[in-house]
Design a protein around this motif. Structure first.
Motif, PDB file in Angstrom:
ATOM      1  N   TYR A   1      -2.390  -6.341  17.506  1.00  0.00           N
ATOM      2  CA  TYR A   1      -2.486  -5.424  16.359  1.00  0.00           C
ATOM      3  C   TYR A   1      -3.452  -4.247  16.615  1.00  0.00           C
TER       4      TYR A   1
ATOM      5  N   LEU B   1      11.044   6.423   3.932  1.00  0.00           N
ATOM      6  CA  LEU B   1      11.956   5.884   4.948  1.00  0.00           C
ATOM      7  C   LEU B   1      11.656   4.400   5.124  1.00  0.00           C
ATOM      8  N   ALA B   2      12.638   3.561   4.886  1.00  0.00           N
ATOM      9  CA  ALA B   2      12.475   2.115   5.058  1.00  0.00           C
ATOM     10  C   ALA B   2      13.853   1.509   5.305  1.00  0.00           C
TER      11      ALA B   2
ATOM     12  N   VAL C   1      -2.171   5.527   8.563  1.00  0.00           N
ATOM     13  CA  VAL C   1      -2.970   4.403   8.066  1.00  0.00           C
ATOM     14  C   VAL C   1      -3.178   3.427   9.215  1.00  0.00           C
ATOM     15  N   SER C   2      -4.396   3.450   9.753  1.00  0.00           N
ATOM     16  CA  SER C   2      -4.752   2.559  10.849  1.00  0.00           C
ATOM     17  C   SER C   2      -5.453   1.336  10.266  1.00  0.00           C
ATOM     18  N   SER C   3      -6.514   0.875  10.881  1.00  0.00           N
ATOM     19  CA  SER C   3      -7.208  -0.336  10.415  1.00  0.00           C
ATOM     20  C   SER C   3      -8.566  -0.419  11.105  1.00  0.00           C
TER      21      SER C   3
ATOM     22  N   ILE D   1      -8.138  -4.586   2.190  1.00  0.00           N
ATOM     23  CA  ILE D   1      -7.566  -3.959   0.993  1.00  0.00           C
ATOM     24  C   ILE D   1      -7.236  -5.073   0.000  1.00  0.00           C
TER      25      ILE D   1
ATOM     26  N   LEU E   1       0.830  -1.209   0.000  1.00  0.00           N
ATOM     27  CA  LEU E   1       0.000   0.000   0.000  1.00  0.00           C
ATOM     28  C   LEU E   1       0.862   1.255   0.000  1.00  0.00           C
ATOM     29  N   SER E   2       1.876   1.283   0.865  1.00  0.00           N
ATOM     30  CA  SER E   2       2.664   2.525   0.969  1.00  0.00           C
ATOM     31  C   SER E   2       3.401   2.831  -0.330  1.00  0.00           C
TER      32      SER E   2
ATOM     33  N   ARG F   1      13.422   1.830  12.076  1.00  0.00           N
ATOM     34  CA  ARG F   1      12.633   2.624  13.019  1.00  0.00           C
ATOM     35  C   ARG F   1      12.696   2.086  14.443  1.00  0.00           C
TER      36      ARG F   1
HETATM   37  N1  LIG Z   1      -3.979  -5.437   3.870  1.00  0.00           N
HETATM   38  C1  LIG Z   1      -5.109  -5.046   4.425  1.00  0.00           C
HETATM   39  O1  LIG Z   1      -6.197  -5.555   4.084  1.00  0.00           O
HETATM   40  C2  LIG Z   1      -5.101  -3.947   5.473  1.00  0.00           C
HETATM   41  C3  LIG Z   1      -6.290  -3.632   6.117  1.00  0.00           C
HETATM   42  C4  LIG Z   1      -6.287  -2.584   7.044  1.00  0.00           C
HETATM   43  C5  LIG Z   1      -5.149  -1.865   7.282  1.00  0.00           C
HETATM   44  N2  LIG Z   1      -4.000  -2.200   6.650  1.00  0.00           N
HETATM   45  C6  LIG Z   1      -2.814  -1.384   6.893  1.00  0.00           C
HETATM   46  O2  LIG Z   1      -2.261  -1.012   5.648  1.00  0.00           O
HETATM   47  C7  LIG Z   1      -0.863  -0.781   5.825  1.00  0.00           C
HETATM   48  C8  LIG Z   1      -0.095  -1.644   4.848  1.00  0.00           C
HETATM   49  O3  LIG Z   1       1.012  -0.936   4.382  1.00  0.00           O
HETATM   50  P1  LIG Z   1       2.032  -1.617   3.364  1.00  0.00           P
HETATM   51  O4  LIG Z   1       1.227  -2.515   2.448  1.00  0.00           O
HETATM   52  O5  LIG Z   1       2.875  -0.595   2.769  1.00  0.00           O
HETATM   53  O6  LIG Z   1       2.867  -2.539   4.378  1.00  0.00           O
HETATM   54  P2  LIG Z   1       4.131  -3.449   4.034  1.00  0.00           P
HETATM   55  O7  LIG Z   1       4.045  -3.988   2.640  1.00  0.00           O
HETATM   56  O8  LIG Z   1       4.282  -4.389   5.181  1.00  0.00           O
HETATM   57  O9  LIG Z   1       5.345  -2.393   4.049  1.00  0.00           O
HETATM   58  C9  LIG Z   1       5.861  -1.887   5.246  1.00  0.00           C
HETATM   59  C10 LIG Z   1       6.758  -0.691   4.944  1.00  0.00           C
HETATM   60  O10 LIG Z   1       7.360  -0.227   6.150  1.00  0.00           O
HETATM   61  C11 LIG Z   1       8.788  -0.423   6.070  1.00  0.00           C
HETATM   62  N3  LIG Z   1       9.259  -0.905   7.376  1.00  0.00           N
HETATM   63  C12 LIG Z   1       8.862  -2.003   8.038  1.00  0.00           C
HETATM   64  N4  LIG Z   1       9.526  -2.126   9.200  1.00  0.00           N
HETATM   65  C13 LIG Z   1      10.388  -1.070   9.268  1.00  0.00           C
HETATM   66  C14 LIG Z   1      11.360  -0.648  10.215  1.00  0.00           C
HETATM   67  N5  LIG Z   1      11.609  -1.333  11.346  1.00  0.00           N
HETATM   68  N6  LIG Z   1      12.052   0.484   9.960  1.00  0.00           N
HETATM   69  C15 LIG Z   1      11.842   1.195   8.820  1.00  0.00           C
HETATM   70  N7  LIG Z   1      10.916   0.836   7.893  1.00  0.00           N
HETATM   71  C16 LIG Z   1      10.207  -0.283   8.110  1.00  0.00           C
HETATM   72  C17 LIG Z   1       8.983  -1.470   4.962  1.00  0.00           C
HETATM   73  O11 LIG Z   1      10.244  -1.403   4.352  1.00  0.00           O
HETATM   74  P3  LIG Z   1      11.472  -2.346   4.866  1.00  0.00           P
HETATM   75  O12 LIG Z   1      10.905  -3.714   5.091  1.00  0.00           O
HETATM   76  O13 LIG Z   1      12.490  -2.263   3.757  1.00  0.00           O
HETATM   77  O14 LIG Z   1      11.962  -1.715   6.108  1.00  0.00           O
HETATM   78  C18 LIG Z   1       7.894  -1.021   3.992  1.00  0.00           C
HETATM   79  O15 LIG Z   1       8.275   0.141   3.302  1.00  0.00           O
HETATM   80  C19 LIG Z   1      -0.547  -1.118   7.264  1.00  0.00           C
HETATM   81  O16 LIG Z   1      -0.661   0.042   8.045  1.00  0.00           O
HETATM   82  C20 LIG Z   1      -1.684  -2.073   7.628  1.00  0.00           C
HETATM   83  O17 LIG Z   1      -1.903  -2.118   9.009  1.00  0.00           O
HETATM   84  C21 LIG Z   1      -3.941  -3.230   5.754  1.00  0.00           C
END
Ligand SMILES: NC(=O)c1ccc[n+]([C@@H]2O[C@H](COP(=O)([O-])OP(=O)(O)OC[C@H]3O[C@@H](n4cnc5c(N)ncnc54)[C@H](OP(=O)(O)O)[C@@H]3O)[C@@H](O)[C@H]2O)c1
Length: 320
Positions: free
Chosen positions: A125, A31-32, A93-95, A151, A13-14, A49
């Protein structure tokens, strides 16, 4: 030029949010930790982080907009502390998992949440999301909390919605096992609709970012037609599935999107605030078309995080 900082930005998503912002002409920094690439055109700052000093370089400039997707309250608290004073608008982005009650049909954003996690609590969570929301809410009118429901879309790492595209595709003329359908509904939102909403929204407060309600039977039929399934569909009942160890919603040996009766409010929440604040939902068939194509590209028999393997499904069907 709008300066946007995405805490994340290389995830599913991000990454879409980062891309959407780039398309709108913003300068985007992500930032990742750096395990995955940021979208072309974004600046990737690498750091973990878990180390709260990670924000110090980012705190040397002003941000028009920060977006955070972390599900760890400690990350969000530290980010708000370090960057809050220098940021004009902050989207978290919460949930929907933040809500304590999954039984009430039609609940809106005023529904009670889980108690916020405290430092040292065992990870949960919904409680982490609640604590993270509280930290961002400290920014007052600058804070915007988006609470997505399920999502869906191409590339979905959770494998839940895509399970049905794979199951109907791989079965062809053979039967597919379905969960109970009577009085069941589903709300799904396309990943790109969530991203577009976050980039365009101007309001503050909390908003459920969820799809319109569809009868589960209709939703699965839409996927079935797109996948070209012509075999029988076999609807199993609740007790039989449980007796056979099949889980609802997610995980191995599960039927995704199936929810038990006590969770009848989980995918029947109000999305009025989303619609009233400019949220747009593309037709379900558009999303389904993309997901079916994506599942076929990724392989309908690949190892998945959610659903049944074809062998498990066949064994269950043979036992009916
Ligand atoms: N999927 C659903 O149906 C659903 C439903 C409701 C809410 N959500 C919310 O939607 C969002 C999903 O976001 P997404 O898809 O982008 O998640 P993702 O694919 O898990 O990506 C997480 C991001 O955060 C970075 N990250 C993780 N740990 C880190 C750390 N310790 N330090 C720095 N960066 C870090 C990751 O990069 P690196 O790994 O390289 O660090 C990546 O850029 C979440 O907030 C989730 O709770 C999802």
């Amino acid at each position: 030029m709008t300066n946007v900082l995405i805490l994340g930005g290389t995830g599913w998503l991000s990454g879409r949010i980062a891309r959407r912002w780039l398309e709108s002409g913003a300068a985007v920094t992500c930032l990742a930790r750096g395990g995955r690439l940021a979208p072309a055109g974004a600046v990737l700052v690498t750091g973990d982080r878990d180390d709260h000093e990670v924000y110090s370089a980012l705190a040397r400039k002003d941000w028009d907009h920060v977006v955070d997707i972390s599900s760890q309250a400690a990350h969000v608290v530290a980010a708000v502390e370090a960057l809050g004073d220098r940021t004009a608008r902050w989207t978290y982005v919460s949930s929907l998992s933040v809500y304590a009650d999954d039984a009430t049909v039609g609940a809106d954003e005023s529904a009670p949440r889980h108690p916020a996690a405290r430092p040292g609590d065992e990870y949960e969570y919904g409680a982490q999301k609640a604590a993270a929301e509280d930290a961002v809410m400290m920014l007052g009118d600058r804070a915007f909390i988006v609470r997505p429901g399920l999502i869906v879309g191409d590339g979905d790492p959770s494998d839940r919605f895509g399970y049905w595209a794979a199951a109907f595709s791989r079965a062809g003329e053979e039967p597919v096992l379905l969960p109970p359908l009577e009085r069941r509904s589903a709300q799904v939102i396309d990943v790109d609709d969530v991203a577009a909403y976050i980039v365009a929204a101007t309001r503050s407060g909390a908003v459920n970012a969820i799809g319109d309600e569809h009868p589960l039977a209709d939703l699965l039929q839409t996927v079935r037609e797109e996948a070209g399934h012509t075999g029988e569909t076999v609807v199993a009942d609740e007790e039989w599935l449980r007796a056979h160890g099949v889980a609802h919603w997610a995980g191995p040996l599960s039927l995704p999107l199936w929810l038990p009766p006590e969770m009848s409010g989980f995918m029947t929440r109000s999305n009025s605030a989303f619609h009233d604040s400019g949220g747009h939902l593309r037709p379900l068939a558009d999303t389904v078309r993309r997901v079916v194509a994506d599942e076929r590209t990724r392989g309908v028999d690949r190892e998945r995080r959610a659903g049944l393997t074809r062998a498990q499904e066949k064994a269950l069907l043979a036992d009916r």
